[in-house]
Design a protein around this motif. Structure first.
Motif, PDB file in Angstrom:
ATOM      1  N   ILE A 128      -3.113   1.768  -3.850  1.00 22.44           N
ATOM      2  CA  ILE A 128      -2.515   3.106  -3.805  1.00 22.44           C
ATOM      3  C   ILE A 128      -3.557   4.054  -3.238  1.00 22.44           C
ATOM      4  CG2 ILE A 128      -1.741   5.051  -5.214  1.00 22.44           C
ATOM      5  CD1 ILE A 128      -0.377   3.157  -7.039  1.00 22.44           C
ATOM      6  N   ILE A 129      -3.117   4.937  -2.355  1.00 19.04           N
ATOM      7  CA  ILE A 129      -4.005   5.928  -1.752  1.00 19.04           C
ATOM      8  C   ILE A 129      -3.594   7.304  -2.252  1.00 19.04           C
ATOM      9  CG2 ILE A 129      -4.807   6.943   0.407  1.00 19.04           C
ATOM     10  CD1 ILE A 129      -4.045   4.221   1.719  1.00 19.04           C
ATOM     11  N   LEU A 130      -4.511   7.988  -2.935  1.00 21.04           N
ATOM     12  CA  LEU A 130      -4.262   9.344  -3.417  1.00 21.04           C
ATOM     13  C   LEU A 130      -4.862  10.317  -2.410  1.00 21.04           C
ATOM     14  CD1 LEU A 130      -5.350   8.931  -7.156  1.00 21.04           C
ATOM     15  CD2 LEU A 130      -3.057   8.707  -6.222  1.00 21.04           C
ATOM     16  N   LYS A 131      -4.078  11.270  -1.936  1.00 14.29           N
ATOM     17  CA  LYS A 131      -4.569  12.273  -0.986  1.00 14.29           C
ATOM     18  C   LYS A 131      -4.365  13.657  -1.579  1.00 14.29           C
ATOM     19  CE  LYS A 131      -4.099   9.938   3.405  1.00 14.29           C
ATOM     20  NZ  LYS A 131      -3.615  10.066   4.790  1.00 14.29           N
ATOM     21  N   ALA A 132      -5.399  14.486  -1.443  1.00 19.13           N
ATOM     22  CA  ALA A 132      -5.311  15.851  -1.956  1.00 19.13           C
ATOM     23  C   ALA A 132      -6.106  16.772  -1.053  1.00 19.13           C
ATOM     24  CB  ALA A 132      -5.844  15.923  -3.382  1.00 19.13           C
ATOM     25  N   MET A 133      -5.681  18.034  -1.021  1.00 14.61           N
ATOM     26  CA  MET A 133      -6.363  19.056  -0.227  1.00 14.61           C
ATOM     27  C   MET A 133      -6.610  20.276  -1.099  1.00 14.61           C
ATOM     28  SD  MET A 133      -4.156  18.969   3.306  1.00 14.61           S
ATOM     29  CE  MET A 133      -5.083  20.269   4.038  1.00 14.61           C
ATOM     30  N   GLY A 134      -7.732  20.961  -0.838  1.00 18.40           N
ATOM     31  CA  GLY A 134      -8.006  22.236  -1.487  1.00 18.40           C
ATOM     32  C   GLY A 134      -8.106  22.156  -2.994  1.00 18.40           C
ATOM     33  N   ARG A 135      -7.324  22.995  -3.663  1.00 12.38           N
ATOM     34  CA  ARG A 135      -7.393  23.104  -5.123  1.00 12.38           C
ATOM     35  C   ARG A 135      -6.789  21.917  -5.859  1.00 12.38           C
ATOM     36  NH1 ARG A 135      -5.822  29.461  -5.548  1.00 12.38           N
ATOM     37  NH2 ARG A 135      -7.750  30.232  -4.630  1.00 12.38           N
ATOM     38  N   ALA A 136      -6.125  21.036  -5.150  1.00 17.90           N
ATOM     39  CA  ALA A 136      -5.530  19.860  -5.790  1.00 17.90           C
ATOM     40  C   ALA A 136      -6.528  18.709  -5.912  1.00 17.90           C
ATOM     41  CB  ALA A 136      -4.309  19.405  -5.003  1.00 17.90           C
ATOM     42  N   ILE A 137      -7.731  18.871  -5.366  1.00 16.26           N
ATOM     43  CA  ILE A 137      -8.719  17.797  -5.389  1.00 16.26           C
ATOM     44  C   ILE A 137      -9.125  17.446  -6.817  1.00 16.26           C
ATOM     45  CG2 ILE A 137     -11.126  17.250  -4.814  1.00 16.26           C
ATOM     46  CD1 ILE A 137     -10.647  18.506  -2.095  1.00 16.26           C
ATOM     47  N   SER A 185       0.834  -1.192   0.000  1.00 20.00           N
ATOM     48  CA  SER A 185       0.000   0.000   0.000  1.00 20.00           C
ATOM     49  C   SER A 185       0.873   1.247   0.000  1.00 20.00           C
ATOM     50  CB  SER A 185      -0.907  -0.008   1.233  1.00 20.00           C
ATOM     51  OG  SER A 185      -1.665   1.163   1.273  1.00 20.00           O
ATOM     52  N   TYR A 186       0.563   2.183  -0.879  1.00 14.37           N
ATOM     53  CA  TYR A 186       1.328   3.415  -0.972  1.00 14.37           C
ATOM     54  C   TYR A 186       0.404   4.621  -0.875  1.00 14.37           C
ATOM     55  CZ  TYR A 186       5.304   0.683  -2.503  1.00 14.37           C
ATOM     56  OH  TYR A 186       6.336  -0.206  -2.556  1.00 14.37           O
ATOM     57  N   GLU A 187       0.926   5.708  -0.347  1.00 12.97           N
ATOM     58  CA  GLU A 187       0.176   6.956  -0.220  1.00 12.97           C
ATOM     59  C   GLU A 187       0.830   8.010  -1.100  1.00 12.97           C
ATOM     60  OE1 GLU A 187       0.109  10.127   3.258  1.00 12.97           O
ATOM     61  OE2 GLU A 187      -0.981   8.306   3.801  1.00 12.97           O
ATOM     62  N   VAL A 188       0.054   8.588  -2.014  1.00  8.12           N
ATOM     63  CA  VAL A 188       0.563   9.624  -2.909  1.00  8.12           C
ATOM     64  C   VAL A 188      -0.135  10.923  -2.542  1.00  8.12           C
ATOM     65  CG1 VAL A 188       0.820  10.359  -5.302  1.00  8.12           C
ATOM     66  CG2 VAL A 188       0.884   7.930  -4.746  1.00  8.12           C
ATOM     67  N   ARG A 189       0.622  11.920  -2.157  1.00  6.03           N
ATOM     68  CA  ARG A 189       0.061  13.228  -1.807  1.00  6.03           C
ATOM     69  C   ARG A 189       0.155  14.135  -3.016  1.00  6.03           C
ATOM     70  NH1 ARG A 189       1.010  14.173   4.483  1.00  6.03           N
ATOM     71  NH2 ARG A 189       0.944  11.981   5.040  1.00  6.03           N
ATOM     72  N   ILE A 190      -0.998  14.499  -3.535  1.00  2.00           N
ATOM     73  CA  ILE A 190      -1.066  15.282  -4.752  1.00  2.00           C
ATOM     74  C   ILE A 190      -1.127  16.758  -4.407  1.00  2.00           C
ATOM     75  CG2 ILE A 190      -2.470  15.741  -6.794  1.00  2.00           C
ATOM     76  CD1 ILE A 190      -3.270  12.760  -6.607  1.00  2.00           C
ATOM     77  N   THR A 191      -0.275  17.537  -5.059  1.00  2.00           N
ATOM     78  CA  THR A 191      -0.236  18.976  -4.822  1.00  2.00           C
ATOM     79  C   THR A 191      -0.718  19.712  -6.063  1.00  2.00           C
ATOM     80  OG1 THR A 191       2.029  19.194  -5.612  1.00  2.00           O
ATOM     81  CG2 THR A 191       1.737  18.728  -3.268  1.00  2.00           C
ATOM     82  N   GLN A 192      -0.969  20.976  -5.903  1.00  2.00           N
ATOM     83  CA  GLN A 192      -1.439  21.790  -7.017  1.00  2.00           C
ATOM     84  C   GLN A 192      -0.318  22.014  -8.037  1.00  2.00           C
ATOM     85  OE1 GLN A 192      -3.071  25.494  -5.753  1.00  2.00           O
ATOM     86  NE2 GLN A 192      -3.913  25.992  -7.756  1.00  2.00           N
ATOM     87  N   GLN A 193       0.922  22.026  -7.581  1.00  3.74           N
ATOM     88  CA  GLN A 193       2.038  22.312  -8.471  1.00  3.74           C
ATOM     89  C   GLN A 193       2.497  21.109  -9.280  1.00  3.74           C
ATOM     90  OE1 GLN A 193       2.273  23.186  -5.101  1.00  3.74           O
ATOM     91  NE2 GLN A 193       1.692  25.316  -5.436  1.00  3.74           N
ATOM     92  N   GLY A 194       2.255  19.882  -8.785  1.00  2.61           N
ATOM     93  CA  GLY A 194       2.728  18.675  -9.462  1.00  2.61           C
ATOM     94  C   GLY A 194       2.034  18.450 -10.796  1.00  2.61           C
ATOM     95  N   LYS A 195       2.733  17.771 -11.709  1.00  4.19           N
ATOM     96  CA  LYS A 195       2.163  17.480 -13.022  1.00  4.19           C
ATOM     97  C   LYS A 195       1.436  16.136 -12.971  1.00  4.19           C
ATOM     98  CE  LYS A 195       5.456  20.153 -15.610  1.00  4.19           C
ATOM     99  NZ  LYS A 195       6.390  20.200 -16.715  1.00  4.19           N
ATOM    100  N   PRO A 196       0.213  16.091 -13.499  1.00  4.62           N
ATOM    101  CA  PRO A 196      -0.560  14.843 -13.457  1.00  4.62           C
ATOM    102  C   PRO A 196       0.153  13.658 -14.111  1.00  4.62           C
ATOM    103  CG  PRO A 196      -1.982  16.652 -14.093  1.00  4.62           C
ATOM    104  CD  PRO A 196      -0.584  17.185 -14.059  1.00  4.62           C
ATOM    105  N   ARG A 197       0.851  13.880 -15.217  1.00  2.56           N
ATOM    106  CA  ARG A 197       1.494  12.753 -15.897  1.00  2.56           C
ATOM    107  C   ARG A 197       2.578  12.125 -15.028  1.00  2.56           C
ATOM    108  NH1 ARG A 197       5.799  15.605 -19.867  1.00  2.56           N
ATOM    109  NH2 ARG A 197       5.420  17.605 -18.939  1.00  2.56           N
ATOM    110  N   ASN A 198       3.235  12.923 -14.173  1.00  6.11           N
ATOM    111  CA  ASN A 198       4.237  12.363 -13.263  1.00  6.11           C
ATOM    112  C   ASN A 198       3.580  11.457 -12.229  1.00  6.11           C
ATOM    113  OD1 ASN A 198       6.156  13.829 -14.629  1.00  6.11           O
ATOM    114  ND2 ASN A 198       6.250  15.468 -13.127  1.00  6.11           N
ATOM    115  N   TYR A 199       2.455  11.899 -11.673  1.00  2.81           N
ATOM    116  CA  TYR A 199       1.729  11.076 -10.705  1.00  2.81           C
ATOM    117  C   TYR A 199       1.210   9.800 -11.364  1.00  2.81           C
ATOM    118  CZ  TYR A 199       1.658  15.205  -7.652  1.00  2.81           C
ATOM    119  OH  TYR A 199       1.999  16.265  -6.858  1.00  2.81           O
TER     120      TYR A 199
END
Length: 182
Positions: free
Chosen positions: A66-75, A37-51
């Motif tokens: 895989i667990i995708l976590k995002a807050m605010g505008r990165a949702i 199990s992995y947790e990926v924290r997605i940010t607003q600055q990161g590129k989707p293709r990299n994730y």
């Protein structure tokens, strides 16, 4: 607020000045809590293709969840990434929405002013993607079944038809079999 500068930003549950201790290995926004199990924290600055490419590599290396976590505008980016991953391979999904209280601490730039704490609530989304659906609550309100095999196999068999000149009768029979085995 021009007479203040942001000193600290923390979640409401954490004490000020206290660093949160994480016992998990963190690599570029990804936290490994176990071997499957992995947790990926997605940010607003990161590129989707990299994730997306990183998550695909994790699944290819044998990760089941895989667990995708995002807050605010990165949702919205997290939702896009999850949908693209689900189109590339059949994945079960559980989505949960919460909100976190964030405390911003502002320090005055001029003497005689007090330290100001600002509290705000930020939306949070957790998307759990699993290959086999093991350990997932199928009765959860946010549960989504992996795409049915008709969607996945239709494109495969059509590609198979153009490459190997397969008869259209066989393709139609295979699609009917997929639809009946939902």
């Amino acid at each position: 607020m021009e007479k203040y500068r942001l000193v600290e930003e923390r979640k409401a549950g954490e004490a000020s000045g206290e660093a949160s201790v994480v016992e998990e290995e963190t690599v570029e926004g990804l936290t490994s809590s176990s071997s499957t199990s992995y947790e990926v924290r997605i940010t607003q600055q990161g590129k989707p293709r990299n994730y997306i490419s990183y998550a695909m590599n994790l699944f290819e290396q044998g990760s089941n969840k895989i667990i995708l976590k995002a807050m605010g505008r990165a949702i919205n980016k997290a939702v896009t990434i999850a949908e693209i991953l689900k189109r590339k391979m059949p994945l079960h999904q559980i989505t949960s929405l919460t909100s976190c209280e964030i405390v911003d601490v502002f320090e005055p730039l001029e003497e005689g002013l007090d330290v100001v704490e600002s509290r705000r609530f930020v939306s949070c989304m957790i998307i759990t993607l699993s290959r086999d659906g093991e350990g997932m609550d199928l009765k959860d309100i946010g549960y989504q079944v992996s795409y049915v095999c008709a969607h996945m196999h239709a494109t495969f068999y059509l590609q198979f038809d153009t490459r190997y000149r397969c008869q259209k009768k066989e393709i139609v029979m295979m699609l009917h079999l997929c639809m009946f085995h939902r």
